[in-house]
Design a protein around this motif. Structure first.
Motif, PDB file in Angstrom:
ATOM      1  N   PHE A  26     -20.292 -20.509   8.114  1.00  0.00           N
ATOM      2  CA  PHE A  26     -19.998 -19.430   6.432  1.00  0.00           C
ATOM      3  C   PHE A  26     -21.426 -20.340   6.019  1.00  0.00           C
ATOM      4  O   PHE A  26     -22.719 -19.976   5.500  1.00  0.00           O
ATOM      5  N   LYS A  27     -21.561 -21.719   6.089  1.00  0.00           N
ATOM      6  CA  LYS A  27     -22.521 -22.903   5.494  1.00  0.00           C
ATOM      7  C   LYS A  27     -24.072 -22.219   6.293  1.00  0.00           C
ATOM      8  O   LYS A  27     -25.366 -21.544   5.585  1.00  0.00           O
ATOM      9  N   THR A  28     -24.279 -22.097   7.868  1.00  0.00           N
ATOM     10  CA  THR A  28     -25.140 -21.186   8.033  1.00  0.00           C
ATOM     11  C   THR A  28     -26.102 -19.889   7.447  1.00  0.00           C
ATOM     12  O   THR A  28     -27.216 -20.073   7.213  1.00  0.00           O
ATOM     13  N   ASN A  29     -24.903 -18.991   7.129  1.00  0.00           N
ATOM     14  CA  ASN A  29     -25.037 -17.935   6.758  1.00  0.00           C
ATOM     15  C   ASN A  29     -24.891 -18.085   4.864  1.00  0.00           C
ATOM     16  O   ASN A  29     -24.843 -16.705   4.320  1.00  0.00           O
ATOM     17  N   GLY A  30     -25.369 -18.769   4.652  1.00  0.00           N
ATOM     18  CA  GLY A  30     -25.472 -19.190   3.251  1.00  0.00           C
ATOM     19  C   GLY A  30     -24.261 -18.480   2.471  1.00  0.00           C
ATOM     20  O   GLY A  30     -24.298 -18.022   1.127  1.00  0.00           O
ATOM     21  N   LEU A  31     -23.117 -18.332   2.951  1.00  0.00           N
ATOM     22  CA  LEU A  31     -21.272 -18.341   2.058  1.00  0.00           C
ATOM     23  C   LEU A  31     -20.456 -19.185   2.363  1.00  0.00           C
ATOM     24  O   LEU A  31     -20.951 -20.198   2.070  1.00  0.00           O
ATOM     25  N   PRO A  49     -15.824 -12.825   7.721  1.00  0.00           N
ATOM     26  CA  PRO A  49     -17.426 -12.515   7.862  1.00  0.00           C
ATOM     27  C   PRO A  49     -17.758 -11.939   8.864  1.00  0.00           C
ATOM     28  O   PRO A  49     -18.387 -11.519   9.191  1.00  0.00           O
ATOM     29  N   PHE A  50     -17.963 -12.872  10.188  1.00  0.00           N
ATOM     30  CA  PHE A  50     -18.576 -13.000  11.027  1.00  0.00           C
ATOM     31  C   PHE A  50     -18.108 -11.369  11.988  1.00  0.00           C
ATOM     32  O   PHE A  50     -18.426 -11.357  13.116  1.00  0.00           O
ATOM     33  N   ARG A  51     -16.694 -12.104  12.699  1.00  0.00           N
ATOM     34  CA  ARG A  51     -15.856 -10.755  13.592  1.00  0.00           C
ATOM     35  C   ARG A  51     -15.191  -9.396  12.374  1.00  0.00           C
ATOM     36  O   ARG A  51     -14.628  -8.887  12.970  1.00  0.00           O
ATOM     37  N   LYS A  52     -15.224  -9.783  11.227  1.00  0.00           N
ATOM     38  CA  LYS A  52     -14.757  -8.724  10.413  1.00  0.00           C
ATOM     39  C   LYS A  52     -13.384  -8.364  10.585  1.00  0.00           C
ATOM     40  O   LYS A  52     -13.278  -7.050   9.737  1.00  0.00           O
ATOM     41  N   ASP A  85     -11.611  -3.874   0.389  1.00  0.00           N
ATOM     42  CA  ASP A  85     -11.803  -5.036  -0.280  1.00  0.00           C
ATOM     43  C   ASP A  85     -13.575  -5.129  -1.547  1.00  0.00           C
ATOM     44  O   ASP A  85     -13.890  -5.666  -0.834  1.00  0.00           O
ATOM     45  N   SER A  86     -13.192  -4.824  -2.461  1.00  0.00           N
ATOM     46  CA  SER A  86     -14.731  -4.714  -3.129  1.00  0.00           C
ATOM     47  C   SER A  86     -14.922  -6.585  -3.604  1.00  0.00           C
ATOM     48  O   SER A  86     -16.093  -5.970  -3.634  1.00  0.00           O
ATOM     49  N   ARG A  87     -14.484  -7.270  -3.259  1.00  0.00           N
ATOM     50  CA  ARG A  87     -14.607  -8.799  -3.757  1.00  0.00           C
ATOM     51  C   ARG A  87     -15.585  -9.136  -2.832  1.00  0.00           C
ATOM     52  O   ARG A  87     -16.152 -10.048  -2.661  1.00  0.00           O
ATOM     53  N   ILE A  88     -15.326  -8.693  -1.695  1.00  0.00           N
ATOM     54  CA  ILE A  88     -16.272  -9.308  -0.616  1.00  0.00           C
ATOM     55  C   ILE A  88     -17.286  -8.107   0.054  1.00  0.00           C
ATOM     56  O   ILE A  88     -16.854  -7.012  -0.187  1.00  0.00           O
ATOM     57  N   PRO A  89     -18.915  -8.535   0.564  1.00  0.00           N
ATOM     58  CA  PRO A  89     -18.748  -6.889   1.002  1.00  0.00           C
ATOM     59  C   PRO A  89     -18.756  -6.161   2.141  1.00  0.00           C
ATOM     60  O   PRO A  89     -17.931  -6.628   2.779  1.00  0.00           O
ATOM     61  N   LYS A  90     -19.059  -5.255   2.028  1.00  0.00           N
ATOM     62  CA  LYS A  90     -18.620  -4.092   2.760  1.00  0.00           C
ATOM     63  C   LYS A  90     -18.671  -4.221   3.992  1.00  0.00           C
ATOM     64  O   LYS A  90     -17.916  -3.851   4.924  1.00  0.00           O
ATOM     65  N   GLU A  91     -19.546  -4.704   4.426  1.00  0.00           N
ATOM     66  CA  GLU A  91     -19.375  -4.781   5.853  1.00  0.00           C
ATOM     67  C   GLU A  91     -18.983  -6.231   6.366  1.00  0.00           C
ATOM     68  O   GLU A  91     -19.677  -6.364   7.930  1.00  0.00           O
ATOM     69  N   GLN A  93     -16.722  -6.220   6.543  1.00  0.00           N
ATOM     70  CA  GLN A  93     -14.883  -5.604   7.084  1.00  0.00           C
ATOM     71  C   GLN A  93     -15.017  -4.536   7.627  1.00  0.00           C
ATOM     72  O   GLN A  93     -15.903  -4.055   7.292  1.00  0.00           O
ATOM     73  N   LEU A  94     -14.413  -4.249   7.893  1.00  0.00           N
ATOM     74  CA  LEU A  94     -14.328  -3.110   9.804  1.00  0.00           C
ATOM     75  C   LEU A  94     -13.379  -1.886   8.713  1.00  0.00           C
ATOM     76  O   LEU A  94     -12.185  -2.465   8.737  1.00  0.00           O
TER      77      LEU A  94
END
Length: 307
Positions: A26-31, A49-52, A85-91, A93-94
C-alpha cells in the motif's frame, strides 16, 4: 454499520492482520490501507487492490434478529444488482468484465453470504443488509460445484441449524487464499492477466459457556478449475514446494485456525478451539478439494462447532 469487534461481548475480536509485506505494498503504491476496509450493513470487506479481490470479509450474525427474505424480494423484485463500490477506484476491483469474459465458467461467489447479514430489528434493515452483499468487492470466482455445493451446505448448516435455530450470535470471517503462484485465468481481462485463487477459508467465533471459541474450515476448487480449463497449468521448479500436489477426492474440511494462519499468511484473534486435529498438513490438503461424486448430506458431517 459494518463489522463490530465487540459484537459478542467485552472481548474484542479484531479483524485478521495481513502480512507486513502486503501492508508495505500500500505504501509503495501511495495508497492508504484503511481506505480499503469497506463497511457495509452488518459486515465489512478488506479489499486487496493489487489482486482486485478481497483479502477477507468479516460479518456479525444475529440469529435472534434474522429475517426470512427471499432473493426475489431484494432490489424491489428486480433481481440481483451487482455493482462496483464507488468508494475505491474501479480499477482496484473486478466486475462484469471478469464474470462475462470468455471461459468464465464460474459464479460470482459471495464471501459474506447474503442470508448471514439478513438481520435487524425491522424487515427493511434486513433487506438493506442483504442487498449490500451484492458488491463485487464481496465476490470471488467460484466454480458451481463449490459455490452451490458442500461449501454452501456448511454455510446453511451454520446459519440455520446453529445460529438461527438457537438464537445465537457469531462473528464469521471468510476469504480466499491469495498466493503468488495462483494460476492465471485463461482469458485476459482488459489486457490484464488475472490470477484465480484455488482455496477458501472460514473462521467462526462464538461463545460457549461464556468463553470465546473459534473454529476453521478450508475448501478448494483446484480440480474443477483445471478440469474445465478455466486456468492455465501452474509450472513449478523441482525444488519449489507445491502445497496442492497431494489433493485428491474431497470437499470441505474442518481445520485448526493456526493452519489457516500459516497458509493464508494471516493472524487471527486468539480463542479456545474444540477442534484439535493434528493431522499432517499434506493429509489436510489431500482432503479439501471439491470432488465429482454426489454431495453428501450435511447431517453426515461431524462439525465440532457449537454442538
Amino acid at each position: 454499520m459494518g463489522y463490530s469487534d465487540t459484537f459478542l461481548g467485552n472481548t474484542a475480536i479484531h479483524p485478521p492482520v495481513i502480512a507486513q509485506n502486503e501492508l508495505d505494498k500500500f505504501k509503495t503504491n501511495g495508497l492508504e490501507a484503511s481506505q480499503y476496509m469497506l463497511d457495509y450493513s452488518n459486515y465489512s470487506v478488506f479489499q486487496n487492490p493489487f489482486r482486485k479481490f478481497p483479502y477477507f470479509t468479516i460479518a456479525n450474525i444475529d440469529g435472534e434478529l434474522f429475517k426470512h427474505v427471499t432473493r426475489k424480494e431484494l432490489f424491489s423484485g428486480k433481481g440481483d444488482k451487482w455493482s462496483k463500490d464507488s468508494r475505491i477506484p474501479k480499477e482496484h476491483q473486478l466486475g462484469r468484465e471478469l464474470y462475462t469474459a470468455e471461459r468464465s465458467d464460474f459464479d460470482k461467489g459471495h464471501l459474506t453470504k447474503r442470508e448471514d447479514v439478513q438481520w435487524g430489528a425491522e424487515d427493511d434493515e434486513a433487506i438493506s443488509a442483504a442487498e449490500s452483499t451484492f458488491f463485487f468487492t464481496n465476490a470471488v470466482p467460484q466454480v458451481d460445484r463449490l459455490n452451490r455445493g458442500i461449501w454452501r451446505r456448511i454455510e446453511d448448516y451454520i446459519l440455520h441449524h446453529e445460529v438461527v435455530k438457537n438464537s445465537l450470535k457469531i462473528s464469521l470471517f471468510t476469504g480466499p487464499i491469495l498466493q503468488e503462484n495462483d494460476p492465471d485465468f485463461v482469458t485476459p481481462v482488459k489486457d490484464e492477466v488475472i490470477k484465480l485463487p484455488y482455496m477458501f477459508w472460514k473462521v467462526i467465533y462464538y461463545l460457549k459457556n461464556g468463553e470465546l471459541h473459534r473454529t476453521g474450515f478450508l475448501t478448494s476448487q483446484k480440480r474443477k478449475l483445471e478440469e474445465r480449463r478455466i486456468v492455465r497449468p501452474v509450472m513449478r521448479g523441482d525444488d519449489e514446494e507445491d502445497l496442492f500436489m497431494n489433493f485428491k477426492d474431497a470437499e470441505t474440511y474442518q481445520v485448526r485456525v493456526d493452519f489457516i494462519e500459516k497458509i493464508a499468511n494471516l493472524k487471527f484473534a486468539e480463542a479456545n478451539e474444540l477442534f484439535q486435529d493434528d493431522t499432517p498438513e499434506e493429509l489436510i490438503f489431500s482432503n479439501v478439494d471439491v470432488r465429482n461424486e454426489a454431495i453428501q448430506d450435511i447431517t453426515q458431517i461431524d462439525l465440532k462447532l457449537i454442538l
